[in-house]
Motif scaffolding. Structure first.
Motif, PDB file in Angstrom:
ATOM      1  N   PHE A 209       0.797  -1.218   0.000  1.00  0.00           N
ATOM      2  CA  PHE A 209       0.000   0.000   0.000  1.00  0.00           C
ATOM      3  C   PHE A 209       0.833   1.274   0.000  1.00  0.00           C
ATOM      4  O   PHE A 209       0.309   2.350  -0.295  1.00  0.00           O
ATOM      5  CB  PHE A 209      -0.986  -0.027   1.162  1.00  0.00           C
ATOM      6  N   SER A 210       2.112   1.176   0.290  1.00  0.00           N
ATOM      7  CA  SER A 210       2.962   2.350   0.149  1.00  0.00           C
ATOM      8  C   SER A 210       3.300   2.618  -1.313  1.00  0.00           C
ATOM      9  O   SER A 210       3.445   3.772  -1.724  1.00  0.00           O
ATOM     10  CB  SER A 210       4.259   2.166   0.959  1.00  0.00           C
ATOM     11  N   PHE A 211       3.422   1.550  -2.102  1.00  0.00           N
ATOM     12  CA  PHE A 211       3.783   1.716  -3.506  1.00  0.00           C
ATOM     13  C   PHE A 211       2.572   1.743  -4.430  1.00  0.00           C
ATOM     14  O   PHE A 211       2.714   2.058  -5.615  1.00  0.00           O
ATOM     15  CB  PHE A 211       4.737   0.608  -3.951  1.00  0.00           C
ATOM     16  N   LEU A 212       1.383   1.413  -3.917  1.00  0.00           N
ATOM     17  CA  LEU A 212       0.216   1.331  -4.786  1.00  0.00           C
ATOM     18  C   LEU A 212      -0.091   2.653  -5.494  1.00  0.00           C
ATOM     19  O   LEU A 212      -0.406   2.645  -6.698  1.00  0.00           O
ATOM     20  CB  LEU A 212      -0.996   0.850  -3.985  1.00  0.00           C
ATOM     21  N   PRO A 213      -0.012   3.828  -4.808  1.00  0.00           N
ATOM     22  CA  PRO A 213      -0.239   5.078  -5.566  1.00  0.00           C
ATOM     23  C   PRO A 213       0.748   5.252  -6.717  1.00  0.00           C
ATOM     24  O   PRO A 213       0.363   5.704  -7.808  1.00  0.00           O
ATOM     25  CB  PRO A 213      -0.053   6.165  -4.503  1.00  0.00           C
ATOM     26  N   SER A 214       2.017   4.900  -6.487  1.00  0.00           N
ATOM     27  CA  SER A 214       3.013   5.012  -7.562  1.00  0.00           C
ATOM     28  C   SER A 214       2.718   4.023  -8.679  1.00  0.00           C
ATOM     29  O   SER A 214       2.883   4.340  -9.878  1.00  0.00           O
ATOM     30  CB  SER A 214       4.418   4.763  -7.001  1.00  0.00           C
ATOM     31  N   ILE A 215       2.265   2.816  -8.324  1.00  0.00           N
ATOM     32  CA  ILE A 215       1.921   1.814  -9.330  1.00  0.00           C
ATOM     33  C   ILE A 215       0.773   2.315 -10.200  1.00  0.00           C
ATOM     34  O   ILE A 215       0.811   2.220 -11.442  1.00  0.00           O
ATOM     35  CB  ILE A 215       1.544   0.476  -8.654  1.00  0.00           C
ATOM     36  N   TYR A 216      -0.254   2.877  -9.561  1.00  0.00           N
ATOM     37  CA  TYR A 216      -1.403   3.360 -10.316  1.00  0.00           C
ATOM     38  C   TYR A 216      -1.051   4.587 -11.153  1.00  0.00           C
ATOM     39  O   TYR A 216      -1.550   4.749 -12.275  1.00  0.00           O
ATOM     40  CB  TYR A 216      -2.548   3.686  -9.355  1.00  0.00           C
ATOM     41  N   GLN A 217      -0.175   5.460 -10.627  1.00  0.00           N
ATOM     42  CA  GLN A 217       0.223   6.624 -11.423  1.00  0.00           C
ATOM     43  C   GLN A 217       1.040   6.196 -12.635  1.00  0.00           C
ATOM     44  O   GLN A 217       0.891   6.764 -13.725  1.00  0.00           O
ATOM     45  CB  GLN A 217       1.020   7.605 -10.555  1.00  0.00           C
ATOM     46  N   SER A 218       1.889   5.186 -12.465  1.00  0.00           N
ATOM     47  CA  SER A 218       2.676   4.698 -13.600  1.00  0.00           C
ATOM     48  C   SER A 218       1.781   4.030 -14.642  1.00  0.00           C
ATOM     49  O   SER A 218       2.157   3.911 -15.814  1.00  0.00           O
ATOM     50  CB  SER A 218       3.747   3.709 -13.124  1.00  0.00           C
ATOM     51  N   ALA A 219       0.586   3.589 -14.209  1.00  0.00           N
ATOM     52  CA  ALA A 219      -0.374   2.983 -15.142  1.00  0.00           C
ATOM     53  C   ALA A 219      -1.254   4.032 -15.818  1.00  0.00           C
ATOM     54  O   ALA A 219      -2.118   3.676 -16.632  1.00  0.00           O
ATOM     55  CB  ALA A 219      -1.244   1.970 -14.414  1.00  0.00           C
ATOM     56  N   GLY A 220      -1.059   5.326 -15.470  1.00  0.00           N
ATOM     57  CA  GLY A 220      -1.770   6.387 -16.151  1.00  0.00           C
ATOM     58  C   GLY A 220      -2.849   7.071 -15.355  1.00  0.00           C
ATOM     59  O   GLY A 220      -3.479   8.017 -15.850  1.00  0.00           O
ATOM     60  N   LEU A 221      -3.090   6.669 -14.106  1.00  0.00           N
ATOM     61  CA  LEU A 221      -4.099   7.333 -13.287  1.00  0.00           C
ATOM     62  C   LEU A 221      -3.538   8.628 -12.712  1.00  0.00           C
ATOM     63  O   LEU A 221      -2.328   8.753 -12.519  1.00  0.00           O
ATOM     64  CB  LEU A 221      -4.563   6.419 -12.147  1.00  0.00           C
ATOM     65  N   SER A 222      -4.422   9.570 -12.413  1.00  0.00           N
ATOM     66  CA  SER A 222      -3.984  10.821 -11.811  1.00  0.00           C
ATOM     67  C   SER A 222      -3.541  10.581 -10.377  1.00  0.00           C
ATOM     68  O   SER A 222      -3.860   9.545  -9.773  1.00  0.00           O
ATOM     69  CB  SER A 222      -5.128  11.843 -11.814  1.00  0.00           C
ATOM     70  N   ALA A 223      -2.820  11.546  -9.818  1.00  0.00           N
ATOM     71  CA  ALA A 223      -2.361  11.432  -8.438  1.00  0.00           C
ATOM     72  C   ALA A 223      -3.540  11.319  -7.468  1.00  0.00           C
ATOM     73  O   ALA A 223      -3.513  10.533  -6.516  1.00  0.00           O
ATOM     74  CB  ALA A 223      -1.483  12.632  -8.073  1.00  0.00           C
ATOM     75  N   ALA A 227      -4.328   8.009  -5.198  1.00  0.00           N
ATOM     76  CA  ALA A 227      -4.392   8.098  -3.743  1.00  0.00           C
ATOM     77  C   ALA A 227      -5.759   7.683  -3.220  1.00  0.00           C
ATOM     78  O   ALA A 227      -5.863   7.016  -2.170  1.00  0.00           O
ATOM     79  CB  ALA A 227      -4.059   9.513  -3.285  1.00  0.00           C
ATOM     80  N   THR A 228      -6.830   8.056  -3.936  1.00  0.00           N
ATOM     81  CA  THR A 228      -8.178   7.724  -3.481  1.00  0.00           C
ATOM     82  C   THR A 228      -8.415   6.219  -3.497  1.00  0.00           C
ATOM     83  O   THR A 228      -8.942   5.643  -2.531  1.00  0.00           O
ATOM     84  CB  THR A 228      -9.227   8.422  -4.368  1.00  0.00           C
ATOM     85  N   LEU A 229      -8.018   5.558  -4.581  1.00  0.00           N
ATOM     86  CA  LEU A 229      -8.193   4.108  -4.658  1.00  0.00           C
ATOM     87  C   LEU A 229      -7.380   3.392  -3.581  1.00  0.00           C
ATOM     88  O   LEU A 229      -7.842   2.418  -2.983  1.00  0.00           O
ATOM     89  CB  LEU A 229      -7.798   3.608  -6.051  1.00  0.00           C
ATOM     90  N   THR A 230      -6.177   3.884  -3.338  1.00  0.00           N
ATOM     91  CA  THR A 230      -5.350   3.289  -2.296  1.00  0.00           C
ATOM     92  C   THR A 230      -5.964   3.518  -0.921  1.00  0.00           C
ATOM     93  O   THR A 230      -6.002   2.608  -0.079  1.00  0.00           O
ATOM     94  CB  THR A 230      -3.927   3.877  -2.334  1.00  0.00           C
ATOM     95  N   ALA A 231      -6.472   4.734  -0.687  1.00  0.00           N
ATOM     96  CA  ALA A 231      -7.079   5.052   0.609  1.00  0.00           C
ATOM     97  C   ALA A 231      -8.296   4.180   0.884  1.00  0.00           C
ATOM     98  O   ALA A 231      -8.482   3.676   1.999  1.00  0.00           O
ATOM     99  CB  ALA A 231      -7.462   6.523   0.650  1.00  0.00           C
ATOM    100  N   LEU A 232      -9.140   4.000  -0.132  1.00  0.00           N
ATOM    101  CA  LEU A 232     -10.325   3.156   0.054  1.00  0.00           C
ATOM    102  C   LEU A 232      -9.929   1.734   0.407  1.00  0.00           C
ATOM    103  O   LEU A 232     -10.565   1.087   1.249  1.00  0.00           O
ATOM    104  CB  LEU A 232     -11.184   3.178  -1.218  1.00  0.00           C
TER     105      LEU A 232
END
Length: 382
Positions: A209-223, A227-232
């Motif tokens: 969960f620390s790297f999930l925001p970076s993983i999703y951003q590298s896949a093209g999602l906005s910051a 962060a929202t998907l990781t937080a949920l």
């Protein structure tokens, strides 16, 4: 919240300080340096001295360190602030289970300790949700200042609350000394079981969960979306936290809950990172992973008063458990980052996290055979 403010800010901090992925992973891990080195001793200090004052001091130290981090002009200073924050975190969380044990009836203790175990996903989830919007308005350093102010405010609230336990404060000279508390705790099997179980659980949870925001951003999602998907997902682990107290009260064994969690986390991590399923299906696996993962902290916090070798060693046992947790969070995120860097992507990280999950299953097998000590009217239970 001090933990959760960092993952959404990692891409910004990497660019601002020119950090590699491995260096960024150590910034995540450094928050657990204090608990990893001092957890057991810190718990015995809380047992030896006034628990409420220890908690207030920890919150104030967290506030000062976060403010110092906001002023950092180099990565070294930011790393140092995270290390100091880790000591404040340790001092703030260790006294809580012992204080709760004094405030509630024994029959309600497991439920309230399960509620207490939600402090991590609740605070981390709030910070994950709020940090991107706050960074847009105040910059990453502004987020650090806000978290400093919140920690100081929490310290004020704790200071204003009167002791309602009905127990007179005991002078430090009349309490057990730190050395005997540590030796008594470390000679017992129960504290080692909860510490090693938390080590393997927390290491994989933090790595994912620390790297999930970076993983999703590298896949093209906005910051913000990352962060929202990781937080949920992180906040979904509160379901498991609270379910643990309910299930333990219903007679489900601790070993069964830990084993179920281990198998579930391993399977969900493989599906989320090791398959080519659609994004929605893989995110559903992340949600399921988080919800089932919450069973372990909820179970272990409720287990501490039972596995502690004596009433005087509850905080020391919590400290040993936090030390195990922190060692896992200190060592596994860099290992996962190194694996991702070596393989050229995140698709292989389930191998490392899955191995940690299977270790918790092995510990559950030992827990199933363990008979905790009887003391202070506590019933022997699995």
């Amino acid at each position: 919240m001090q933990i959760g403010k960092l993952p959404p800010a990692l891409p910004v901090l990497q660019a601002h300080f020119d950090l590699s992925l491995l260096q960024a992973s150590w910034m995540v891990a450094l928050f657990m340096l204090g608990p990893a080195l001092l957890g057991t001793i810190g718990g015995s200090i809380a047992d030896r001295f006034d628990a409420r004052r220890t908690m207030i001091a920890g919150l104030l130290l967290s506030a000062a360190a976060s403010a110092f981090g906001g002023l950092a002009s180099s990565p070294d200073l930011l790393f140092l602030s995270r290390a100091i924050e880790s000591v404040g975190y340790l001092m703030a969380v260790l006294p809580a289970p012992a204080l709760i044990a004094r405030l509630v009836q024994p029959a309600r203790l497991r439920g309230w300790l399960a509620v207490w175990s939600t402090y991590m996903p609740a605070g981390m989830g709030i910070a994950l949700l709020a940090t991107p919007a706050l960074m847009d308005r105040f910059g990453w350093s502004g987020v650090w200042y806000i978290c400093a102010a919140l920690s100081a405010f929490a310290a004020l609230l704790v200071a204003l609350v009167h002791d309602q336990t009905g127990e007179a404060a005991t002078e430090a000279t009349d309490r057990p000394r730190i050395g005997p508390l540590v030796r008594q705790t470390m000679r017992a099997l129960g504290p080692w079981l909860v510490a090693t179980c938390f080590l393997f659980y927390a290491g994989q949870f933090t790595a994912i969960f620390s790297f999930l925001p970076s993983i999703y951003q590298s896949a093209g999602l906005s910051a913000q979306w990352s962060a929202t998907l990781t937080a949920l997902a992180v906040m979904a682990s509160m379901i498991g936290n609270l379910a643990a107290g309910f299930l333990l009260h219903r007679g489900v064994s601790r070993a069964a809950l830990v084993a179920f969690c281990g198998f579930s986390m391993a399977g969900c991590a493989w599906f989320a990172f090791g398959t080519s399923a659609g994004f929605a299906a893989r995110y559903a696996a992340i949600l399921l992973l988080a919800a089932s993962a919450g069973l372990i902290p909820g179970t272990l916090f409720a287990t501490v008063p039972l596995y502690a070798p004596s009433k005087d060693t509850i905080s020391t046992t919590v400290g040993m458990m936090q030390q195990g947790s922190s060692l896992g969070q200190l060592l596994l995120p860099p290992a996962v980052a190194a694996l991702a860097q070596f393989t050229g992507g995140w698709q292989s990280i389930w191998i490392a996290t899955g191995a940690a999950a299977m270790a918790t299953v092995a510990i559950a097998a030992v827990m199933a055979r363990y008979r905790p000590p009887r003391w202070g009217g506590q019933p022997a239970s699995r």
